[in-house]
Design a protein around this motif. Sequence first.
Motif, PDB file in Angstrom:
ATOM      1  N   ASN A 122       0.815  -1.227   0.000  1.00 57.57           N
ATOM      2  CA  ASN A 122       0.000   0.000   0.000  1.00 57.57           C
ATOM      3  C   ASN A 122       0.847   1.276   0.000  1.00 57.57           C
ATOM      4  OD1 ASN A 122      -2.298   1.558  -0.013  1.00 57.57           O
ATOM      5  ND2 ASN A 122      -2.755   1.295   2.162  1.00 57.57           N
ATOM      6  N   LYS A 123       1.841   1.265  -0.875  1.00 57.36           N
ATOM      7  CA  LYS A 123       2.695   2.447  -1.037  1.00 57.36           C
ATOM      8  C   LYS A 123       1.816   3.636  -1.414  1.00 57.36           C
ATOM      9  CE  LYS A 123       7.337   2.363  -2.886  1.00 57.36           C
ATOM     10  NZ  LYS A 123       8.219   1.805  -3.888  1.00 57.36           N
ATOM     11  N   GLY A 124       2.087   4.765  -0.841  1.00 61.55           N
ATOM     12  CA  GLY A 124       1.290   5.941  -1.203  1.00 61.55           C
ATOM     13  C   GLY A 124       0.286   6.310  -0.126  1.00 61.55           C
ATOM     14  N   ALA A 125       0.025   5.386   0.813  1.00 56.49           N
ATOM     15  CA  ALA A 125      -0.859   5.746   1.934  1.00 56.49           C
ATOM     16  C   ALA A 125      -0.162   6.827   2.762  1.00 56.49           C
ATOM     17  CB  ALA A 125      -1.148   4.521   2.797  1.00 56.49           C
ATOM     18  N   ARG A 126      -0.962   7.638   3.459  1.00 57.53           N
ATOM     19  CA  ARG A 126      -0.384   8.793   4.156  1.00 57.53           C
ATOM     20  C   ARG A 126       0.537   8.411   5.301  1.00 57.53           C
ATOM     21  NH1 ARG A 126      -4.380  13.452   5.876  1.00 57.53           N
ATOM     22  NH2 ARG A 126      -3.052  13.217   7.689  1.00 57.53           N
ATOM     23  N   GLU A 127       0.133   7.423   6.071  1.00 54.05           N
ATOM     24  CA  GLU A 127       0.905   7.038   7.251  1.00 54.05           C
ATOM     25  C   GLU A 127       1.587   5.689   7.027  1.00 54.05           C
ATOM     26  OE1 GLU A 127       1.283   8.971   9.748  1.00 54.05           O
ATOM     27  OE2 GLU A 127      -0.326  10.438   9.525  1.00 54.05           O
ATOM     28  N   THR A 128       2.746   5.531   7.680  1.00 61.39           N
ATOM     29  CA  THR A 128       3.525   4.311   7.466  1.00 61.39           C
ATOM     30  C   THR A 128       3.692   3.523   8.761  1.00 61.39           C
ATOM     31  OG1 THR A 128       4.772   5.357   5.680  1.00 61.39           O
ATOM     32  CG2 THR A 128       5.777   3.432   6.704  1.00 61.39           C
ATOM     33  N   VAL A 129       3.561   2.208   8.633  1.00 59.99           N
ATOM     34  CA  VAL A 129       3.896   1.300   9.731  1.00 59.99           C
ATOM     35  C   VAL A 129       5.169   0.558   9.340  1.00 59.99           C
ATOM     36  CG1 VAL A 129       3.222  -0.791  10.983  1.00 59.99           C
ATOM     37  CG2 VAL A 129       1.503   0.935  10.466  1.00 59.99           C
ATOM     38  N   VAL A 130       6.151   0.536  10.230  1.00 57.43           N
ATOM     39  CA  VAL A 130       7.366  -0.235   9.982  1.00 57.43           C
ATOM     40  C   VAL A 130       7.399  -1.414  10.956  1.00 57.43           C
ATOM     41  CG1 VAL A 130       9.894  -0.218  10.009  1.00 57.43           C
ATOM     42  CG2 VAL A 130       8.650   1.749   9.103  1.00 57.43           C
ATOM     43  N   LEU A 131       7.672  -2.603  10.418  1.00 56.58           N
ATOM     44  CA  LEU A 131       7.651  -3.829  11.221  1.00 56.58           C
ATOM     45  C   LEU A 131       9.053  -4.412  11.333  1.00 56.58           C
ATOM     46  CD1 LEU A 131       4.495  -5.346   9.483  1.00 56.58           C
ATOM     47  CD2 LEU A 131       4.559  -4.254  11.736  1.00 56.58           C
ATOM     48  N   VAL A 132       9.491  -4.650  12.563  1.00 54.72           N
ATOM     49  CA  VAL A 132      10.843  -5.175  12.805  1.00 54.72           C
ATOM     50  C   VAL A 132      10.734  -6.620  13.293  1.00 54.72           C
ATOM     51  CG1 VAL A 132      13.041  -4.707  13.944  1.00 54.72           C
ATOM     52  CG2 VAL A 132      11.396  -2.837  13.636  1.00 54.72           C
ATOM     53  N   HIS A 133      11.396  -7.533  12.611  1.00 49.86           N
ATOM     54  CA  HIS A 133      11.306  -8.955  13.015  1.00 49.86           C
ATOM     55  C   HIS A 133      12.306  -9.252  14.136  1.00 49.86           C
ATOM     56  CE1 HIS A 133      15.055 -10.277  11.124  1.00 49.86           C
ATOM     57  NE2 HIS A 133      14.749  -9.524  10.074  1.00 49.86           N
ATOM     58  N   GLY A 134      12.299 -10.491  14.610  1.00 50.52           N
ATOM     59  CA  GLY A 134      13.194 -10.880  15.706  1.00 50.52           C
ATOM     60  C   GLY A 134      14.487 -11.500  15.209  1.00 50.52           C
ATOM     61  N   MET A 135      15.392 -11.764  16.157  1.00 47.44           N
ATOM     62  CA  MET A 135      16.665 -12.401  15.807  1.00 47.44           C
ATOM     63  C   MET A 135      16.411 -13.804  15.251  1.00 47.44           C
ATOM     64  SD  MET A 135      19.508 -10.822  16.188  1.00 47.44           S
ATOM     65  CE  MET A 135      20.319  -9.514  17.075  1.00 47.44           C
ATOM     66  N   PHE A 136      17.225 -14.212  14.298  1.00 50.75           N
ATOM     67  CA  PHE A 136      17.189 -15.547  13.679  1.00 50.75           C
ATOM     68  C   PHE A 136      15.883 -15.793  12.922  1.00 50.75           C
ATOM     69  CE2 PHE A 136      19.209 -15.869  17.973  1.00 50.75           C
ATOM     70  CZ  PHE A 136      20.487 -15.594  17.527  1.00 50.75           C
ATOM     71  N   SER A 137      15.189 -14.712  12.595  1.00 51.44           N
ATOM     72  CA  SER A 137      13.933 -14.824  11.849  1.00 51.44           C
ATOM     73  C   SER A 137      14.070 -13.951  10.599  1.00 51.44           C
ATOM     74  CB  SER A 137      12.805 -14.349  12.765  1.00 51.44           C
ATOM     75  OG  SER A 137      11.598 -14.230  12.086  1.00 51.44           O
ATOM     76  N   ASN A 138      12.984 -13.542  10.006  1.00 52.06           N
ATOM     77  CA  ASN A 138      13.039 -12.620   8.857  1.00 52.06           C
ATOM     78  C   ASN A 138      11.664 -12.003   8.657  1.00 52.06           C
ATOM     79  OD1 ASN A 138      11.478 -14.479   7.135  1.00 52.06           O
ATOM     80  ND2 ASN A 138      13.316 -15.751   7.292  1.00 52.06           N
ATOM     81  N   LEU A 139      11.532 -11.167   7.626  1.00 49.51           N
ATOM     82  CA  LEU A 139      10.294 -10.400   7.453  1.00 49.51           C
ATOM     83  C   LEU A 139       9.072 -11.261   7.155  1.00 49.51           C
ATOM     84  CD1 LEU A 139       9.618 -10.154   4.166  1.00 49.51           C
ATOM     85  CD2 LEU A 139      11.350  -8.411   4.240  1.00 49.51           C
ATOM     86  N   SER A 140       9.300 -12.543   6.819  1.00 48.41           N
ATOM     87  CA  SER A 140       8.146 -13.389   6.476  1.00 48.41           C
ATOM     88  C   SER A 140       7.215 -13.587   7.671  1.00 48.41           C
ATOM     89  CB  SER A 140       8.607 -14.745   5.952  1.00 48.41           C
ATOM     90  OG  SER A 140       9.212 -15.484   6.991  1.00 48.41           O
ATOM     91  N   VAL A 141       7.713 -13.291   8.887  1.00 49.92           N
ATOM     92  CA  VAL A 141       6.857 -13.424  10.073  1.00 49.92           C
ATOM     93  C   VAL A 141       5.662 -12.456   9.972  1.00 49.92           C
ATOM     94  CG1 VAL A 141       8.085 -11.773  11.574  1.00 49.92           C
ATOM     95  CG2 VAL A 141       6.984 -13.753  12.590  1.00 49.92           C
ATOM     96  N   TYR A 142       5.818 -11.403   9.179  1.00 47.87           N
ATOM     97  CA  TYR A 142       4.732 -10.421   8.999  1.00 47.87           C
ATOM     98  C   TYR A 142       4.055 -10.505   7.628  1.00 47.87           C
ATOM     99  CZ  TYR A 142       6.984  -7.963  12.923  1.00 47.87           C
ATOM    100  OH  TYR A 142       7.528  -7.623  14.125  1.00 47.87           O
ATOM    101  N   TYR A 143       4.808 -10.964   6.633  1.00 47.30           N
ATOM    102  CA  TYR A 143       4.435 -10.808   5.228  1.00 47.30           C
ATOM    103  C   TYR A 143       3.069 -11.394   4.856  1.00 47.30           C
ATOM    104  CZ  TYR A 143       4.981 -11.242   0.124  1.00 47.30           C
ATOM    105  OH  TYR A 143       4.809 -11.176  -1.225  1.00 47.30           O
ATOM    106  N   PHE A 144       2.765 -12.597   5.366  1.00 48.16           N
ATOM    107  CA  PHE A 144       1.581 -13.304   4.852  1.00 48.16           C
ATOM    108  C   PHE A 144       0.267 -12.835   5.466  1.00 48.16           C
ATOM    109  CE2 PHE A 144       5.126 -16.169   4.069  1.00 48.16           C
ATOM    110  CZ  PHE A 144       4.987 -16.317   2.698  1.00 48.16           C
ATOM    111  N   ASN A 145       0.258 -12.561   6.758  1.00 45.75           N
ATOM    112  CA  ASN A 145      -1.021 -12.238   7.391  1.00 45.75           C
ATOM    113  C   ASN A 145      -1.071 -10.865   8.043  1.00 45.75           C
ATOM    114  OD1 ASN A 145      -0.638 -15.482   7.929  1.00 45.75           O
ATOM    115  ND2 ASN A 145      -2.669 -14.900   7.236  1.00 45.75           N
ATOM    116  N   ILE A 146      -0.020 -10.526   8.790  1.00 46.47           N
ATOM    117  CA  ILE A 146      -0.076  -9.304   9.591  1.00 46.47           C
ATOM    118  C   ILE A 146       0.015  -8.057   8.703  1.00 46.47           C
ATOM    119  CG2 ILE A 146       1.117  -7.992  11.412  1.00 46.47           C
ATOM    120  CD1 ILE A 146       1.773 -10.701  12.720  1.00 46.47           C
ATOM    121  N   ALA A 147       0.985  -8.038   7.812  1.00 51.26           N
ATOM    122  CA  ALA A 147       1.175  -6.861   6.947  1.00 51.26           C
ATOM    123  C   ALA A 147      -0.055  -6.563   6.073  1.00 51.26           C
ATOM    124  CB  ALA A 147       2.429  -7.026   6.096  1.00 51.26           C
TER     125      ALA A 147
END
Lengths: 275, 102
Positions: A17-42
Motif C-alpha cells: 500500500n505504497k502511497g498511503a499517508r501514514e507508514t507502519v514499519v515492522l521489525v522482526h526478531g533475531m534468527f527470523s526474517n520479514l516473512s513473520v509479517y508478510y503473509f497475514n499481519i502486513a
Amino acid sequence: MPVIQVKNKSVHIQELNKGARETVVLVHGMFSNLSVYYFNIAPVLAQSFHVVMYDMKSHGMSERCEYGYDLLSMTDDLRDLLDALHLKSVYLAGYSYGGLVAMKMAMRYPSRVKKLAVIEAPDPSDNETLSIIDIYSKEFLVDYINNYTDTTRMRMGKRQLDKNHRMYEYLFYETSIKEDMHNERFFFADDAIGNIAHDTLLIYGKSSNCLPSGRKLYHTVPRSKMTLIEGDHNLPIQQPLETANKLKDFFVGWQVKFKQINHKLWQALRLSYHH
Amino acid sequence: MDAITTQHKLSNEEIFTILKSFITEVIGEEFVEDMDISRESSFTRDLEMDSIEIVSFSEKVKSHFGEHIDFTGWLSSMDLDQLINLKLDDIINYIETCQSSK
C-alpha cells in the motif's frame, strides 16, 4: 525482489500500500526474517497504512555483516532505512528482539516514532536466548526445531535444516552477535525506558515465558497498555490475525476513527441538505 | 482495438511451467534436480520451501502476473494449515480464475 542499498549495504525490504499517508514499519526478531509479517499481519495493516518490512543484516535476504547486532547499531540501521525511504516519522512495531530495537528507536529518536508496539520482547537479562547461543550445536537445532514444529505446526526438511544451520553457524561463530546481545543484558534497567513518552502497546502471549518481561515493561513504560493473546512466544505465527487487528486498532486510534465517523456524518448531512 | 489490448490467456500448462521456473529460481537448480515438481507438490512438505522462500516466490508471481491477481491478498486469507498444505495446483487454479474473470 526489492533489495535496496542503505549505506552501501543491501537490505531486503517489502512494501504494501505504497502511497498511503501514514507508514507502519515492522521489525522482526533475531534468527527470523520479514516473512513473520508478510503473509497475514502486513496485509491487514495495509488496509489502512503503507507497510514497510525489512530483513535485518545477515537475516532473510539482506546482506551479511560481521558486526553491529547491539541495539545502538540496530537502531542506526533502522534510522538509515527510514532516511533512505524518506520516512520522517512512523508507527513502529517490533517482535521479540525486534521489540527491543523498536523501544530503543523510540528512546533514541522519539520524533521518528509516532506510536510504539512491542510484541513479545524478552528481558535480555533473564532470557534463554543467550544460553541458547552458548550451547548451540546442530543437535540442539534439531531439538529446537522439533519444539518449534510442535507449537507452530511448521515442518522442516533436510535442506531447510542445513540452511538454518548455516545461518546459525555464521551468526554465532563469524559475527559479533553473541557479544553484542550479551552486552544488552541490562537494557531493562536503563532509566530511559521510563522516559518513553509514546503511546505504547505491549502484546504478549498468555502462556509465553516472556510474559513477566511484558509485565515489567508495563510497569516501567509510562503510556503503555498491555494486551494478552492466547499463545506463547510464537504469537505472530500462532495468532496472526488477532495480532494484526490489535496493532491496527492501536495505530489507527480512536481519534482517527472519531474523525472518520464525523466525516461520514457531515457527508450524510450535506447530501440530505442538497436533496 | 480490443483485439490488440486483450492479453493472451495462459493455459493451465503454461502457468505450471512458469511457476516451476520460479521455484527453480528461488530454491536453486541443484536442489530442484532431485525433486519431482508436480501439480500436487505442496510448498512446505514436498518442496521444503521456508517462509522467506515463499515470499520470494510470491514476489515473482506478483511481478509476472501483475495487477490482475491479488496474490498476497489471496494468501493472507488463508490460515496456517491452509498455507502449509498449499499445492502448486491451487495456485494454478487461482491464477486461471483471475484470468477468466478479467
